[in-house]
Design a protein around this motif. Structure first.
Motif, short mmCIF file in Angstrom:
data_model
loop_
_atom_site.label_atom_id
_atom_site.label_comp_id
_atom_site.label_asym_id
_atom_site.label_seq_id
_atom_site.Cartn_x
_atom_site.Cartn_y
_atom_site.Cartn_z
N GLY A 112 0.81 -1.21 0.00
CA GLY A 112 0.00 0.00 0.00
C GLY A 112 0.85 1.26 0.00
O GLY A 112 2.06 1.22 0.20
N ALA A 113 0.19 2.40 -0.23
CA ALA A 113 0.84 3.72 -0.24
C ALA A 113 1.89 3.82 -1.35
O ALA A 113 2.79 4.65 -1.27
CB ALA A 113 1.46 4.04 1.12
N LEU A 176 1.09 -11.17 -2.36
CA LEU A 176 1.12 -9.71 -2.34
C LEU A 176 -0.28 -9.18 -2.64
O LEU A 176 -0.93 -9.63 -3.59
CB LEU A 176 2.09 -9.17 -3.38
CG LEU A 176 3.56 -9.60 -3.27
CD1 LEU A 176 4.35 -9.04 -4.44
CD2 LEU A 176 4.17 -9.14 -1.94
N ARG A 177 -0.73 -8.24 -1.83
CA ARG A 177 -1.99 -7.54 -2.10
C ARG A 177 -1.61 -6.11 -2.46
O ARG A 177 -0.99 -5.41 -1.66
CB ARG A 177 -2.90 -7.59 -0.88
CG ARG A 177 -4.25 -6.88 -1.04
CD ARG A 177 -5.11 -7.11 0.20
NE ARG A 177 -6.41 -6.46 0.13
CZ ARG A 177 -6.69 -5.27 0.66
NH1 ARG A 177 -5.75 -4.58 1.31
NH2 ARG A 177 -7.90 -4.76 0.57
N ILE A 178 -2.00 -5.68 -3.67
CA ILE A 178 -1.49 -4.41 -4.20
C ILE A 178 -2.65 -3.48 -4.55
O ILE A 178 -3.35 -3.68 -5.54
CB ILE A 178 -0.60 -4.64 -5.44
CG1 ILE A 178 0.50 -5.66 -5.11
CG2 ILE A 178 0.00 -3.33 -5.91
CD1 ILE A 178 1.41 -5.99 -6.28
N PRO A 179 -2.87 -2.44 -3.74
CA PRO A 179 -3.92 -1.47 -4.04
C PRO A 179 -3.52 -0.55 -5.20
O PRO A 179 -2.37 -0.13 -5.30
CB PRO A 179 -4.04 -0.66 -2.74
CG PRO A 179 -3.33 -1.46 -1.70
CD PRO A 179 -2.26 -2.21 -2.43
N THR A 180 -4.48 -0.25 -6.04
CA THR A 180 -4.28 0.72 -7.12
C THR A 180 -5.49 1.65 -7.19
O THR A 180 -6.55 1.35 -6.64
CB THR A 180 -4.13 0.02 -8.49
OG1 THR A 180 -5.37 -0.62 -8.84
CG2 THR A 180 -3.01 -1.00 -8.47
N ASN A 422 1.13 -2.48 6.76
CA ASN A 422 1.49 -2.35 5.37
C ASN A 422 2.92 -2.84 5.19
O ASN A 422 3.65 -2.99 6.15
CB ASN A 422 1.35 -0.89 4.95
CG ASN A 422 1.54 -0.63 3.48
OD1 ASN A 422 1.12 -1.42 2.63
ND2 ASN A 422 2.19 0.46 3.16
N GLY A 423 3.35 -3.03 3.95
CA GLY A 423 4.72 -3.44 3.71
C GLY A 423 5.73 -2.45 4.25
O GLY A 423 6.80 -2.82 4.71
N LYS A 424 5.37 -1.17 4.20
CA LYS A 424 6.30 -0.13 4.61
C LYS A 424 5.53 1.05 5.18
O LYS A 424 4.51 1.47 4.63
CB LYS A 424 7.13 0.32 3.40
CG LYS A 424 8.31 1.21 3.67
CD LYS A 424 9.05 1.54 2.37
CE LYS A 424 9.70 0.32 1.75
NZ LYS A 424 10.51 0.67 0.54
#
Length: 462
Positions: A112-113, A176-180, A422-424
């Motif tokens: 995210g982000a 991996l879950r990736i928001p767009t 979140n990842g970071k």
């Protein structure tokens, strides 16, 4: 849902004025038959517009199942057990086959982000580039795409890279879950979300993650044209015009078609799940509660999801669809879809706002809550798409390992696993109740650096 999200939701009733008697109200009461006729005409017109998109406007919201909120809970004070358990998790290895979420076990992280920016996940970058603007829409609409675009491109190239994927792969991450944003997939007239090279950056990272570490990728649309929840992550603050709008629905389908093309042309079609919506709410005053969606909102989501299923079927029915439950649970959505539908429900579990959520009491609550949220009614699998370590009270650095190991273990035991949010996080500004900063509880990479994330779960409460 994020910490800032809940604060806004909690203040919703304070900023939304209650209806008051007025001359207009009296007139409307006297002309109820006229209003009913107008409403009926609008509904009929909407049904016709939706039909032109190849869909049927759903009208059966009352068919829903039981509401079991994943966030509306009270954590009880207990006598905390001293013993911790070492647990073994058999994480899935997707391989070349399409995954079955009923048997798949995800050890996941959110990216995210990155392709959808959020202020409190990189505060220094935001201050230096976005400044006082509250969201991407307001920023880009004020300074212009010629200014915000190059800055966003630099961020896409640097916030998550293959080095981050290596770090995750070394710790056994398989999902991996990736928001767009929808702007990554289609250009909507009048939209002030930036459309650039998001797909190219996404292609580089997902190909690398799939080829080197055999990861499964969930591509998420966290914003939809018009706005799905009045928050910046839904399009922009104050935007909720996605609902009951056939034009916005049409552009949503265009974004879905673009995602499906991305998946189809990847050469790795079996490695993707598509998540068409996130934390939707057409009644923001009730966000993250059972009041967050009206019946009309439920009907509109089901209309959209059925349309997405039709589009997936034109490519390959084996591509799963992940429906974020809007904090309503798998049981709520279950009656709307036939058994055997390639559907997985995404529930989000957070303890940073749960009543009585002292850090020392939360691990026991996790063990219990994971079972009734994760198992649902057994019709569709459940994936815990977002979770973190922050609790409402008494956060401690030493307790993070127990909170992490317990959630990882419980979500794979009772559900299809989960993905840490979140990842970071790069935020030394915001604090928590207790020890440390906000980023100490929300950054997977920070937790990995601190030894909280390891290849051994040896501090699980259950």
């Amino acid at each position: 849902m994020r910490p800032s999200t809940l604060l806004l939701a909690a203040s919703g009733s304070a900023v939304l004025a209650a209806p008051t008697p007025s001359l207009l109200g009296d007139i409307l009461s006297l002309t109820n038959n006229v209003i009913t006729t107008v409403t009926s005409t609008i509904t009929n017109n909407l049904a016709q517009q939706v039909a032109q998109l190849g869909c049927t406007l759903q009208t059966n919201a009352n068919k829903h199942g039981q509401i079991i909120s994943s966030v509306a809970l009270t954590v009880q004070a207990i006598e905390v057990a001293a013993k911790r358990f070492t647990q073994t998790c058999n994480w899935s290895k997707p391989g070349k086959s399409y995954i079955n979420w009923s048997t798949y076990k995800a050890n996941g992280v959110n990216l995210g982000a990155w392709l959808e920016i959020e202020e409190n996940y990189d505060t220094e970058w935001w201050a230096a580039n976005v400044g006082s603007f509250p969201d991407e829409w307001t920023w880009c609409s004020t300074v212009g795409f010629s200014v915000c675009g190059p800055l966003l491109e630099k961020r896409y190239a640097s916030f998550f890279t293959t080095a981050d994927i290596d770090k995750m792969g070394a710790k056994g991450i398989n999902t991996l879950r990736i928001p767009t944003t929808y702007a990554a997939w289609t250009k909507v007239p009048g939209s002030m979300l930036y459309s650039g090279n998001q797909q190219a950056y996404l292609r580089t990272l997902t190909n690398y993650a799939i080829d080197k570490y055999n990861m499964h990728v969930i591509v998420g649309l966290h914003s939809l044209p018009g706005g799905v929840n009045t928050l910046s992550i839904g399009e922009a603050f104050g935007h909720d015009a996605w609902f009951q709008n056939a034009t916005n629905l049409d552009y949503s389908f265009k974004a879905i078609d673009s995602i499906l093309t991305f998946i189809k042309t990847s050469g790795r079609q079996n490695s993707f799940t598509i998540a068409p919506i996130n934390e939707a709410s057409d009644n923001f005053a009730g966000f993250a509660t059972p009041a967050g969606l009206t019946n009309d909102g439920v009907n509109w989501i089901n209309t959209y999801i059925n349309g997405v299923f039709s589009r997936i079927a034109k490519v390959d029915k084996r591509i799963p669809l992940m429906l974020q439950d809007s904090f309503f649970s798998e049981q709520f959505w279950s009656p709307f879809y036939a058994a055997g539908t390639n559907l997985v429900i995404d529930s989000h579990i957070y303890f940073f706002a749960a009543a009585g959520a002292y850090s020392q009491y939360v691990p026991a609550a996790v063990c219990g809550q994971a079972k009734y949220i994760g198992q649902g009614d057994g019709k569709f699998p459940v994936f815990i798409g977002e979770w973190s370590l922050q609790t409402l009270y008494n956060n401690t650095i030493d307790n993070r390992k127990t909170l992490y190991d317990t959630q990882v273990y419980a979500y794979q035991k009772y559900a299809s696993g989960g993905a840490f949010w979140n990842g970071k996080m790069l935020n030394t500004r915001d604090t928590v109740d207790g020890e440390g900063k906000l980023q100490d509880y929300w950054s997977w990479e920070g937790l990995a650096d601190a030894g909280v994330v390891s290849n051994t779960l040896n501090q699980s409460y259950c």
